[in-house]
Design an enzyme around this catalytic site. Structure first.
Site, PDB file in Angstrom:
ATOM      1  N   HIS A  72       0.790  -1.308  -0.080  1.00 44.73           N
ATOM      2  CA  HIS A  72       0.004   0.034   0.025  1.00 44.73           C
ATOM      3  C   HIS A  72       1.000   1.335  -0.025  1.00 44.73           C
ATOM      4  CE1 HIS A  72      -4.375  -1.675   1.285  1.00 44.73           C
ATOM      5  NE2 HIS A  72      -3.398  -2.484   0.530  1.00 44.73           N
ATOM      6  N   TYR A 195      -9.751   4.985   7.915  1.00 36.03           N
ATOM      7  CA  TYR A 195      -9.727   5.289   9.131  1.00 36.03           C
ATOM      8  C   TYR A 195     -10.862   6.358   9.174  1.00 36.03           C
ATOM      9  CZ  TYR A 195      -5.164   2.716  10.262  1.00 36.03           C
ATOM     10  OH  TYR A 195      -4.213   1.756  10.326  1.00 36.03           O
ATOM     11  N   PRO A 287      -4.501  -0.471  18.759  1.00 36.53           N
ATOM     12  CA  PRO A 287      -4.218  -0.995  17.686  1.00 36.53           C
ATOM     13  C   PRO A 287      -4.271   0.055  16.552  1.00 36.53           C
ATOM     14  CG  PRO A 287      -6.112  -1.978  18.219  1.00 36.53           C
ATOM     15  CD  PRO A 287      -5.797  -1.288  19.442  1.00 36.53           C
ATOM     16  N   LYS A 291       0.799  -0.808  15.327  1.00 37.20           N
ATOM     17  CA  LYS A 291       2.372  -0.912  15.592  1.00 37.20           C
ATOM     18  C   LYS A 291       2.691  -2.061  16.504  1.00 37.20           C
ATOM     19  CE  LYS A 291       4.052   2.702  13.935  1.00 37.20           C
ATOM     20  NZ  LYS A 291       3.848   2.257  12.421  1.00 37.20           N
ATOM     21  N   TYR A 379       3.593   6.085  10.818  1.00 35.12           N
ATOM     22  CA  TYR A 379       2.800   5.077  10.370  1.00 35.12           C
ATOM     23  C   TYR A 379       3.709   4.031   9.521  1.00 35.12           C
ATOM     24  CZ  TYR A 379      -1.173   2.599   8.850  1.00 35.12           C
ATOM     25  OH  TYR A 379      -2.304   1.592   8.530  1.00 35.12           O
TER      26      TYR A 379
HETATM   27  P1  RFL Z   1       1.688 -12.774  21.156  1.00 34.58           P
HETATM   28  O1  RFL Z   1       1.170 -12.845  19.595  1.00 34.58           O
HETATM   29  O2  RFL Z   1       0.633 -12.759  22.108  1.00 34.58           O
HETATM   30  O3  RFL Z   1       2.682 -14.286  21.269  1.00 34.58           O
HETATM   31  C1  RFL Z   1       2.810 -14.839  22.638  1.00 34.58           C
HETATM   32  C2  RFL Z   1       2.711 -16.248  22.722  1.00 34.58           C
HETATM   33  O4  RFL Z   1       3.089 -16.713  24.005  1.00 34.58           O
HETATM   34  C3  RFL Z   1       2.438 -17.972  24.488  1.00 34.58           C
HETATM   35  N1  RFL Z   1       2.344 -17.908  25.751  1.00 34.58           N
HETATM   36  C4  RFL Z   1       2.814 -18.888  26.557  1.00 34.58           C
HETATM   37  N2  RFL Z   1       3.853 -19.896  25.788  1.00 34.58           N
HETATM   38  C5  RFL Z   1       4.202 -20.768  27.193  1.00 34.58           C
HETATM   39  N3  RFL Z   1       4.112 -20.600  28.335  1.00 34.58           N
HETATM   40  C6  RFL Z   1       3.639 -19.456  28.741  1.00 34.58           C
HETATM   41  N4  RFL Z   1       3.288 -19.551  30.158  1.00 34.58           N
HETATM   42  C7  RFL Z   1       2.739 -18.515  27.950  1.00 34.58           C
HETATM   43  N5  RFL Z   1       1.967 -17.373  27.941  1.00 34.58           N
HETATM   44  C8  RFL Z   1       1.718 -17.259  26.709  1.00 34.58           C
HETATM   45  C9  RFL Z   1       1.008 -17.452  23.823  1.00 34.58           C
HETATM   46  O5  RFL Z   1       0.036 -18.608  23.614  1.00 34.58           O
HETATM   47  C10 RFL Z   1       1.253 -16.471  22.401  1.00 34.58           C
HETATM   48  O6  RFL Z   1       1.376 -17.613  21.402  1.00 34.58           O
HETATM   49  O7  RFL Z   1       2.878 -11.718  21.543  1.00 34.58           O
HETATM   50  P2  RFL Z   1       4.181 -11.363  20.462  1.00 34.58           P
HETATM   51  O8  RFL Z   1       4.702 -12.603  19.555  1.00 34.58           O
HETATM   52  O9  RFL Z   1       4.935 -10.494  21.078  1.00 34.58           O
HETATM   53  O10 RFL Z   1       3.383 -10.505  19.124  1.00 34.58           O
HETATM   54  C11 RFL Z   1       2.545  -9.379  19.369  1.00 34.58           C
HETATM   55  C12 RFL Z   1       1.499  -9.232  18.582  1.00 34.58           C
HETATM   56  O11 RFL Z   1       0.679 -10.525  18.566  1.00 34.58           O
HETATM   57  C13 RFL Z   1       0.447  -7.851  18.581  1.00 34.58           C
HETATM   58  O12 RFL Z   1       1.239  -6.913  19.272  1.00 34.58           O
HETATM   59  C14 RFL Z   1      -0.254  -7.531  17.426  1.00 34.58           C
HETATM   60  O13 RFL Z   1      -1.289  -8.557  17.067  1.00 34.58           O
HETATM   61  C15 RFL Z   1      -1.073  -6.378  17.771  1.00 34.58           C
HETATM   62  N6  RFL Z   1      -1.894  -5.720  16.673  1.00 34.58           N
HETATM   63  C16 RFL Z   1      -1.458  -5.371  15.502  1.00 34.58           C
HETATM   64  N7  RFL Z   1       0.082  -5.042  15.427  1.00 34.58           N
HETATM   65  C17 RFL Z   1       0.444  -4.558  14.334  1.00 34.58           C
HETATM   66  O14 RFL Z   1       1.911  -4.244  14.084  1.00 34.58           O
HETATM   67  N8  RFL Z   1      -0.224  -3.955  13.200  1.00 34.58           N
HETATM   68  C18 RFL Z   1      -1.602  -4.102  13.311  1.00 34.58           C
HETATM   69  O15 RFL Z   1      -2.359  -3.993  12.328  1.00 34.58           O
HETATM   70  C19 RFL Z   1      -2.366  -4.850  14.202  1.00 34.58           C
HETATM   71  N9  RFL Z   1      -3.502  -4.968  14.723  1.00 34.58           N
HETATM   72  C20 RFL Z   1      -3.315  -5.940  16.673  1.00 34.58           C
HETATM   73  C21 RFL Z   1      -4.079  -5.631  15.800  1.00 34.58           C
HETATM   74  C22 RFL Z   1      -3.562  -6.668  17.931  1.00 34.58           C
HETATM   75  C23 RFL Z   1      -5.009  -6.643  17.733  1.00 34.58           C
HETATM   76  N10 RFL Z   1      -5.575  -7.629  19.076  1.00 34.58           N
HETATM   77  C24 RFL Z   1      -6.727  -8.858  18.771  1.00 34.58           C
HETATM   78  C25 RFL Z   1      -5.079  -7.597  20.265  1.00 34.58           C
HETATM   79  C26 RFL Z   1      -5.377  -5.772  15.646  1.00 34.58           C
HETATM   80  C27 RFL Z   1      -5.825  -6.406  16.794  1.00 34.58           C
HETATM   81  C28 RFL Z   1      -7.533  -6.473  16.951  1.00 34.58           C
HETATM   82  C1  PHB Z   2      -5.836  -4.988  10.303  1.00 31.08           C
HETATM   83  O1  PHB Z   2      -5.783  -5.161   9.244  1.00 31.08           O
HETATM   84  O2  PHB Z   2      -6.109  -5.844  11.099  1.00 31.08           O
HETATM   85  C2  PHB Z   2      -5.482  -3.402  11.034  1.00 31.08           C
HETATM   86  C3  PHB Z   2      -4.900  -2.843  10.090  1.00 31.08           C
HETATM   87  C4  PHB Z   2      -4.249  -1.111  10.594  1.00 31.08           C
HETATM   88  C5  PHB Z   2      -4.852  -1.223  11.941  1.00 31.08           C
HETATM   89  C6  PHB Z   2      -5.380  -2.277  12.829  1.00 31.08           C
HETATM   90  C7  PHB Z   2      -5.509  -3.379  12.376  1.00 31.08           C
HETATM   91  O3  PHB Z   2      -4.383   0.311  12.377  1.00 31.08           O
END
Ligand code: RFL
Ligand code: PHB
Length: 385
Positions: A72, A195, A287, A291, A379
């Site tokens: 994008h 957004y 979110p 980031k 961004y």
């Molecule tokens: P995770 O993905 O939470 O993985 C941690 C893992 O550790 C396991 N765990 C254990 N394993 C062994 N022993 C234990 N005691 C344990 N406790 C936990 C868990 O099962 C899991 O598998 O952390 P990690 O690897 O640091 O990754 C971080 C990302 O997942 C998170 O920051 C992003 O998903 C945030 N996020 C977004 N980030 C972006 O950069 N761009 C985005 O567009 C974006 N959109 C989002 C998001 C997060 C969202 N939610 C649901 C929180 C959109 C949403 C809706």
């Molecule tokens: C997504 O595609 O899940 C998404 C994209 C941008 C954001 C948050 C989530 O700021």
């Protein structure tokens, strides 16, 4: 059982660290509490900074990303019924890529297993000894101990890594709203992310592929998912994303839905003795700025580099600066995510004065090249230091 680096958590942070270390000849064991299908299907992030795609490509995890990722060059801010494009690439020279976190996790798991990597699913860490150093974990009803040189706490916000840092200082902010996110089998009604700010609340139109849309709605923090049947979700999205120029939102079957609370959180320092925290274990961002995953990738990139130097030369200099190096980038992302969140959401407690200020702020970002450059450089991601 002994390894060089014990990695707690098999999310994107832990799996990528394991891959980066493998490329440098450093052995690791990944302990993941959940099963493989669960971690490969947990719907989360979708927007990757160019620095993130560079790291994935650089470690051999870019093949499907390059085939299926959608590059994008801009995004749209929508308010007052009109759209305003922020031309990210024209302003910064950088792009962003839509490629789901689920797909990154699948790619990394497959790569690690193909190259003989030790990734243990259903292995839940119960205790971390940062000085041993060792990790005690439960698998198949039995307790095991993994001895190591270093431990990476990549176990997310609810893990056991952060509580193992004595005297850890935390900083946080709760927001008076949450996000209801859906995945739907319908071609996106937009080419670039929208957004949208609306008096009824924020909405985001994102996507996963030419056939799958990802959309979000601001809802109350205690909202029940049962209160949102499909028709209500689509109606609300259409109102908040609506414009005066005949743009329409296409609807389709909803295949996944969840509500996520919004918070900002930072733990300092990100290290104690031989334990290093990375990703959501150390920090959470709302979110809105996209980031969270990108920060997890930059943390483990810095950590892999520091461990590589330690094993190659014996020097601990980069390990000693790990926490400070990461926190500088973390706090920039925290500020940007907070800024995007307050710019775009409707605060139920805001008075009329605050609403007018917010509207002026939106007008400014949409009309001032200087303000747009600031949004765009944050961004698309600042350079890794
Ligand atoms: P995770 O993905 O939470 O993985 C941690 C893992 O550790 C396991 N765990 C254990 N394993 C062994 N022993 C234990 N005691 C344990 N406790 C936990 C868990 O099962 C899991 O598998 O952390 P990690 O690897 O640091 O990754 C971080 C990302 O997942 C998170 O920051 C992003 O998903 C945030 N996020 C977004 N980030 C972006 O950069 N761009 C985005 O567009 C974006 N959109 C989002 C998001 C997060 C969202 N939610 C649901 C929180 C959109 C949403 C809706
Ligand atoms: C997504 O595609 O899940 C998404 C994209 C941008 C954001 C948050 C989530 O700021």
């Amino acid at each position: 059982m002994r390894t060089q680096v014990a990695i707690v958590g098999g999310g994107p942070a832990g799996l990528l660290l394991s891959r980066l270390l493998h490329r440098q000849g450093i052995a690791s064991v990944v302990l993941e509490g959940r099963d493989r299908a669960y971690v490969e299907h947990r719907q989360r992030a979708g927007m990757l900074e160019q620095g993130t795609t560079d790291v994935l490509r650089g470690c051999g995890a870019g093949e499907r990303l390059d085939r299926e990722g959608l590059v994008h060059h801009g995004l749209e801010l929508r308010f007052g019924g009109a759209g305003h494009r922020i031309p990210l690439t024209d302003l910064t020279g950088r792009t962003v890529t839509v490629y789901a976190q689920t797909e990154i996790v699948k790619d990394l798991v497959a790569l690690r297993l193909a190259d003989g990597g030790d990734v243990r699913f259903g292995a839940r860490a119960v205790e971390i000894d940062p000085s041993g150093p060792s990790v005690t974990y439960r698998q198949d009803g039995r307790t095991h101990t993994l001895d190591c040189d270093y431990i990476a706490g990549c176990d997310g916000f609810h893990g056991v890594g952060r509580p193992a840092v004595p005297g850890v200082r935390t900083f946080s902010r709760e927001y008076p709203f949450a996000w209801l996110g859906i995945l739907a089998d319908v071609p996106p009604s937009t080419g670039e992310l929208i957004y949208a700010h609306h008096d009824r609340g924020f909405a985001l139109h994102s996507l996963r592929s030419p056939a799958v849309s990802r959309l979000y709605l601001q809802v109350a923090p205690d909202e029940e998912i049962a209160a949102w049947p499909d028709a209500r979700i689509w109606d609300e999205l259409a109102v908040r994303l609506g414009t005066g120029d005949g743009w329409t939102l296409d609807e389709g079957p909803i295949t996944d839905r969840s509500i996520t609370p919004m918070r900002s959180f930072v733990a300092e320092p990100m290290r104690h003795d031989r334990l290093f925290l990375a990703g959501d274990a150390a920090h959470i961002v709302p979110p809105t700025g996209a980031k969270g995953l990108n920060l997890a990738v930059s943390d483990v990139t810095v950590l892999a580099r520091a461990l590589t130097e330690r094993y190659a030369s014996g020097s601990e200099a980069l390990l000693d600066s790990y926490s400070a190096t990461c926190l500088r980038r973390v706090w920039r992302a925290e500020h940007f995510s907070y800024w995007m969140t307050t710019l775009l959401h409707t605060d139920p407690q805001a008075d009329d004065f605050a609403r007018r200020l917010q509207r002026s702020h939106l007008d400014y970002v949409a009309s001032s090249p200087a303000a747009a450059v600031s949004l765009a450089e944050n961004y698309t991601g600042l350079p890794l230091t």
